[in-house]
Design a protein around this motif. Structure first.
Motif, PDB file in Angstrom:
ATOM      1  N   THR A  63       0.835  -1.204   0.000  1.00 57.60           N
ATOM      2  CA  THR A  63       0.000   0.000   0.000  1.00 57.60           C
ATOM      3  C   THR A  63       0.869   1.252   0.000  1.00 57.60           C
ATOM      4  O   THR A  63       1.953   1.287   0.570  1.00 57.60           O
ATOM      5  N   TRP A  64       0.346   2.287  -0.655  1.00 59.31           N
ATOM      6  CA  TRP A  64       0.974   3.606  -0.708  1.00 59.31           C
ATOM      7  C   TRP A  64       0.410   4.480   0.401  1.00 59.31           C
ATOM      8  O   TRP A  64      -0.728   4.284   0.829  1.00 59.31           O
ATOM      9  N   ALA A  65       1.178   5.481   0.815  1.00 54.17           N
ATOM     10  CA  ALA A  65       0.693   6.439   1.815  1.00 54.17           C
ATOM     11  C   ALA A  65       1.409   7.773   1.625  1.00 54.17           C
ATOM     12  O   ALA A  65       2.314   7.896   0.807  1.00 54.17           O
ATOM     13  N   ASP A  66       0.990   8.737   2.403  1.00 53.51           N
ATOM     14  CA  ASP A  66       1.567  10.090   2.397  1.00 53.51           C
ATOM     15  C   ASP A  66       1.498  10.706   1.008  1.00 53.51           C
ATOM     16  O   ASP A  66       2.500  11.021   0.382  1.00 53.51           O
ATOM     17  N   TYR A  67       0.259  10.869   0.521  1.00 48.49           N
ATOM     18  CA  TYR A  67       0.019  11.408  -0.813  1.00 48.49           C
ATOM     19  C   TYR A  67       0.164  12.925  -0.854  1.00 48.49           C
ATOM     20  O   TYR A  67      -0.167  13.619   0.110  1.00 48.49           O
ATOM     21  N   HIS A  68       0.633  13.418  -1.983  1.00 48.89           N
ATOM     22  CA  HIS A  68       0.616  14.841  -2.321  1.00 48.89           C
ATOM     23  C   HIS A  68      -0.186  14.937  -3.613  1.00 48.89           C
ATOM     24  O   HIS A  68       0.184  14.308  -4.609  1.00 48.89           O
ATOM     25  N   ILE A  69      -1.275  15.691  -3.590  1.00 47.21           N
ATOM     26  CA  ILE A  69      -2.153  15.789  -4.751  1.00 47.21           C
ATOM     27  C   ILE A  69      -2.175  17.239  -5.228  1.00 47.21           C
ATOM     28  O   ILE A  69      -2.494  18.148  -4.462  1.00 47.21           O
ATOM     29  N   PHE A  70      -1.814  17.445  -6.486  1.00 45.14           N
ATOM     30  CA  PHE A  70      -1.750  18.773  -7.079  1.00 45.14           C
ATOM     31  C   PHE A  70      -2.834  18.896  -8.147  1.00 45.14           C
ATOM     32  O   PHE A  70      -2.795  18.163  -9.141  1.00 45.14           O
TER      33      PHE A  70
END
Length: 79
Positions: A63-70
């Motif tokens: 699993t992925w975590a600590d997203y940055h969404i632009f």
């Protein structure tokens, strides 16, 4: 958010961006500019709507975590 890729499948990138600034300059005519910033992460999505980076990946749970969404949409002004 679910992405079915691993760090081996995607690139590590740097996204340069300009952050908004709130200024309480009651009696000052000082020019205000954006704050220049950069984020580093695995590129999970680059679509017409947004760019998504992740800074963490758990190999035990895939699993992925600590997203940055632009967002790619320009802001709009309503009257």
């Amino acid at each position: 958010m679910k992405y079915d890729v691993t760090p081996a499948d995607v690139d590590v990138v740097v996204v340069d961006w300009a952050d908004i600034v709130r200024v309480e300059n009651w009696n000052d005519d000082e020019e205000v500019d954006f704050i220049e910033a950069a984020c580093v992460g695995w590129l999970l999505e680059d679509s017409p709507k947004r760019i998504v980076l992740a800074s963490s990946y758990n190999y035990d749970t895939d699993t992925w975590a600590d997203y940055h969404i632009f967002p790619k949409q320009a802001p709009t002004v309503r009257k």
